[in-house]
Motif scaffolding. Structure first.
Motif, mmCIF file in Angstrom:
data_model
loop_
_atom_site.group_PDB
_atom_site.id
_atom_site.type_symbol
_atom_site.label_atom_id
_atom_site.label_comp_id
_atom_site.label_asym_id
_atom_site.label_seq_id
_atom_site.Cartn_x
_atom_site.Cartn_y
_atom_site.Cartn_z
ATOM 1 N N TRP A 1 0.820 -1.221 0.000
ATOM 2 C CA TRP A 1 0.000 0.000 0.000
ATOM 3 C C TRP A 1 0.849 1.265 0.000
ATOM 4 O O TRP A 1 0.316 2.364 -0.151
ATOM 5 N N GLN A 2 2.171 1.126 0.150
ATOM 6 C CA GLN A 2 3.037 2.297 0.017
ATOM 7 C C GLN A 2 3.003 2.853 -1.400
ATOM 8 O O GLN A 2 3.484 3.959 -1.657
ATOM 9 N N LEU A 3 2.429 2.100 -2.320
ATOM 10 C CA LEU A 3 2.241 2.607 -3.680
ATOM 11 C C LEU A 3 1.400 3.882 -3.685
ATOM 12 O O LEU A 3 1.489 4.698 -4.608
ATOM 13 N N LEU A 4 0.594 4.076 -2.641
ATOM 14 C CA LEU A 4 -0.245 5.266 -2.554
ATOM 15 C C LEU A 4 0.563 6.547 -2.383
ATOM 16 O O LEU A 4 0.022 7.645 -2.528
ATOM 17 N N ARG A 5 1.835 6.418 -2.074
ATOM 18 C CA ARG A 5 2.660 7.616 -1.924
ATOM 19 C C ARG A 5 3.018 8.232 -3.283
ATOM 20 O O ARG A 5 3.577 9.331 -3.331
ATOM 21 N N VAL A 6 2.688 7.533 -4.353
ATOM 22 C CA VAL A 6 2.977 8.031 -5.692
ATOM 23 C C VAL A 6 1.779 8.828 -6.205
ATOM 24 O O VAL A 6 0.636 8.377 -6.118
ATOM 25 N N ALA A 7 2.032 10.007 -6.737
ATOM 26 C CA ALA A 7 0.963 10.851 -7.255
ATOM 27 C C ALA A 7 0.195 10.130 -8.349
ATOM 28 O O ALA A 7 0.782 9.520 -9.242
ATOM 29 N N GLY A 8 -1.126 10.186 -8.272
ATOM 30 C CA GLY A 8 -1.975 9.594 -9.298
ATOM 31 C C GLY A 8 -2.478 8.213 -8.981
ATOM 32 O O GLY A 8 -3.384 7.723 -9.657
ATOM 33 N N VAL A 9 -1.907 7.536 -7.975
ATOM 34 C CA VAL A 9 -2.353 6.185 -7.623
ATOM 35 C C VAL A 9 -3.550 6.296 -6.686
ATOM 36 O O VAL A 9 -3.521 7.006 -5.687
ATOM 37 N N ARG A 10 -4.621 5.556 -7.007
ATOM 38 C CA ARG A 10 -5.837 5.589 -6.211
ATOM 39 C C ARG A 10 -5.902 4.375 -5.285
ATOM 40 O O ARG A 10 -5.258 3.350 -5.539
#
Length: 753
Positions: free
Chosen positions: A218-227
């Motif tokens: 869920w650290q992928l959410l730190r990237v702009a544009g990821v929902r």
């Protein structure tokens, strides 16, 4: 129907019938909506909505890109600068980011030096009390994490390196290490995520990004544009049966993501009930536990701020404060913005309290050299460390006169503006070019311009004048205030009616709401029909204006397709022929990026008409007008010079800039048509403001004021909203932002006498 301003048909002939181009739903309603593409926003509700007076809530959808964006809606994910070996100097963007990192380190040291927790919160109950108990458990060592509810201790000034001057040409910003990007790309492919995200993930998560991503997908959410739904799918692919909605990692990541979305919308914190409600909408089974987990891991902080109630009696002498019911609100926020607000409040209090009681001789000389409004401003500045100055474009003459008189009296004085164009216009009042006594906020903070710093790290200044003060976000304001030495004067000047900052906070508005320093309101009005029109909008009236020289022209349209057609006709033919303003000196302003009459559609047709080409480098050709976003919240107009293996070569504000190929999509947009947030701080000889019919619901008074105020000589309004325009001016004021600055300032600064 009678229009509130002079109605004239454009000098061009009747337009051809154009089919409707679809729906324009992109809204520029304050900081987040302006930056959010409407087509993407239509996929879900806005991420942040205001609830009540000054409160904020978060709902289930995304705002635009789903991450921190700059003022133009482009993702503002900036890779960390790397050592360049033999490179002699950093670019302005790199130097600015380096300065921000130094400031973060200083704030972190200050946080570590804080003493024990404040003994408060005894009157809390329910969820707020449970949350406060959890935080105190963290502080006592029962559970690891970052401390909260602590008193700040003043931090010693840090030594600073010599200022970095602007190199020629500006080198490209270093991309993340290729090996690290490759490792992240493998993890993304395994989880079914787009491999193109690898550079952004590597930049966002830093060293060991691939290990971090495997341990917590869920650290992928730190990237702009990821929902969130995309991050959930990625986690299911990596974790399999171990992926559950109640996973502590998911709740913690969503808590941080929601707070980031609030920051995109301008808030520095969120009311705790609004945050937990938003987590429930995101299918987090235990929202309170998710918030506590984020607090324990140091991903967020929680605060309790006393509420000022009308008629509330102060604590009587000798009465125990803990025995009196004190209403409080509990807020949660990201550490970077919370500590920036505290740092700003501390620095402003230091400036206010460090000015000598007796006016020094140079300041007396500066006051004596001025007259009228400029003299009033100088008298207040001579005796106070912080002064607020309000007024429109013409009122800039007063701080300019102050700056000139201070320099003539031997004082070290400098002024900064939000944009290079603003610096150019302000320097014109001093009859000199930008660079000597005038620069930009970004240039001063990065060391690319300005007087440099002394041995203690403070700017070598006696006076700093900040124009365009409403565009100051809380982090930039904190760095400016912290950089001033004791005894220096800070003047914040701006037009309070324009749109607020692209970044979180509402610094200028919060300071105006706290009577802790002198406020000087200019009486110099903006001249001519345009000045009269904009002044009326500022007080909520769309007045009838006489425009004998056709300074204001209304062009009625029936649908977005016709709006696009007439806009191109105005820019390419009518305005140049009737007013002598070439297309490159005309700006088009529209409410949002998406839709049939948004910036994307308008830039496509304007490029085809004004600079056609194959767009071989990411859609760009030499001669294209663009806006470049070198750092979050900043957009600089420019033009494309050429493209090669090194990247896209631009000319921005007279300086060469090279954008690497992999960063072009996120940092460069075509720039014939802009949003109001992109245009704020700049002015053009002519402006064409496009108001398609389906933009009626998103118009606000600050948006209209800002858009109409960008024109110096001529304003054309492509009008399709009918009576929604005067209604928006009269009723739709700025949306509130949740901040803590006013509370912090009331504690530290007594009311100004």
């Amino acid at each position: 129907m009678e229009h509130p301003v002079t109605t004239e048909q454009t000098p061009a002939g009747d337009p051809e019938e154009a089919p409707s181009g679809g729906t324009t739903a992109a809204a520029e309603t304050e900081a987040a909506a302006d930056r959010a593409p409407s087509a993407e926003a239509a996929e879900g509700a806005e991420a942040v909505r205001e609830t009540g007076d000054g409160g904020a809530g978060v709902d289930a959808g995304e705002a635009g890109s789903g991450g921190r964006t700059d003022g133009d809606g482009a993702a503002a994910q900036v890779p960390p600068a790397e050592a360049t070996g033999g490179t002699p100097a950093l670019s302005e963007a790199e130097a600015e980011l380096a300065a921000q990192r130094v400031e973060r380190e200083r704030i972190a040291r200050r946080k570590a030096e804080r003493q024990g927790p404040v003994d408060s919160g005894g009157k809390l109950s329910g969820k707020a009390a449970d949350l406060l108990a959890a935080v105190r458990a963290v502080e006592s060592g029962e559970k690891g994490g970052a401390p909260a509810f602590v008193e700040p201790a003043p931090a010693p000034r840090r030594p600073a390196p010599e200022p970095v001057r602007r190199p020629e040409p500006v080198p490209a910003v270093a991309a993340p290490d290729a090996e690290a990007v490759g490792a992240v790309r493998a993890v993304l492919a395994e989880g079914g995520a787009p491999e193109a995200l690898a550079p952004q993930v590597a930049a966002a998560l830093g060293d060991g990004a691939e290990d971090t991503l495997r341990a917590d997908p869920w650290q992928l959410l730190r990237v702009a544009g990821v929902r969130p739904e995309q991050a959930d799918g990625f986690a299911r692919a990596l974790l399999g049966a171990e992926c559950r909605p109640d996973d502590e990692r998911r709740g913690r990541a969503l808590t941080v993501w929601l707070l980031e979305q609030a920051a995109v919308a301008g808030h520095t914190a969120l009311d705790l009930p609004a945050l937990t409600e938003a987590l429930v909408k995101r299918a987090v089974p235990g929202p309170d536990e998710a918030v506590q987990s984020a607090l324990a891991e140091g991903d967020a902080l929680v605060f309790q701020d006393a509420l000022e109630e009308p008629g509330a009696q102060p604590v009587a002498a000798g009465e125990d404060e803990d025995e009196q019911e004190v209403p409080v609100r509990v807020l949660a926020g990201l550490e970077r913005y919370a500590l920036a607000e505290e740092s700003l409040a501390d620095a402003l209090a230091r400036l206010v309290n460090s000015v000598p009681k007796e006016t020094e001789e140079p300041w007396e000389a500066a006051v004596a050299a001025l007259s009228r409004g400029a003299a009033d401003l100088a008298r207040q500045v001579a005796g106070h460390g912080l002064v607020l100055h309000t007024g429109g474009e013409a009122a800039r003459a007063e701080p300019a006169a102050l700056l000139g008189a201070a320099r003539a009296a031997g004082l070290r004085a400098f002024a900064v503006c939000h944009t290079p164009d603003g610096a150019r216009r302000f320097a014109a009042h001093l009859d000199e070019e930008p660079g000597g006594a005038v620069g930009t906020v970004a240039g001063l903070l990065s060391g690319a311009s300005g007087p440099g710093r002394d041995a203690e790290g403070a700017l070598a200044l006696d006076l700093l004048v900040v124009l365009d003060a409403p565009q100051l976000d809380v982090e930039a304001a904190a760095m400016l205030a912290e950089s001033l030495p004791d005894g220096a004067r800070l003047v914040l000047s701006g037009d309070p009616a324009v749109l607020w900052s692209a970044g979180p906070g509402r610094v200028f508005a919060d300071l105006l709401a706290v009577p802790a320093c002198p406020q000087v309101a200019s009486r110099v009005p903006d001249p001519g029909p345009l000045g009269e029109l904009v002044s009326g909008i500022g007080v909520g009236e769309l007045v009838q204006v006489e425009a004998p020289g056709k300074e204001i022209v209304i062009v009625p349209v029936r649908d977005p397709g016709e709006a696009v057609h007439r806009t191109v006709q105005l820019v390419a033919d009518s305005v140049p022929r009737a007013f002598g303003v070439p297309p490159e000196e005309t700006v088009v302003i529209t409410p949002g990026h998406g839709g049939a009459a948004g910036t994307r559609a308008l830039n496509t047709v304007l490029k085809e008409r004004l600079n056609p080409g194959p767009g071989r480098f990411g859609g760009f050709d030499p001669g294209d007008r663009i806006v470049h976003s070198p750092a979050p919240g900043r957009t600089v107009p420019g033009r494309v010079v050429r493209a090669d293996a090194e990247g896209l070569h631009l000319e921005c504000a007279g300086a060469p800039v090279v954008v690497p190929r992999e960063l072009v999509e996120s940092r460069v947009r075509h720039g014939w048509a802009l949003t109001a947030h992109q245009a704020v701080g700049g002015r053009w000889p002519a402006a064409v403001v496009v108001l398609p019919g389906d933009a009626a619901d998103v118009l606000t008074r600050p948006w209209v004021y800002t858009a109409f105020g960008r024109a110096e000589r001529h304003l054309s309004v492509v009008h399709g909203v009918e009576q929604a325009l005067p209604k928006a001016v009269a009723e739709n004021v700025a949306k509130p932002r949740t901040t803590r600055l006013r509370t912090l300032l009331r504690v530290q600064l007594p009311p100004a006498g």
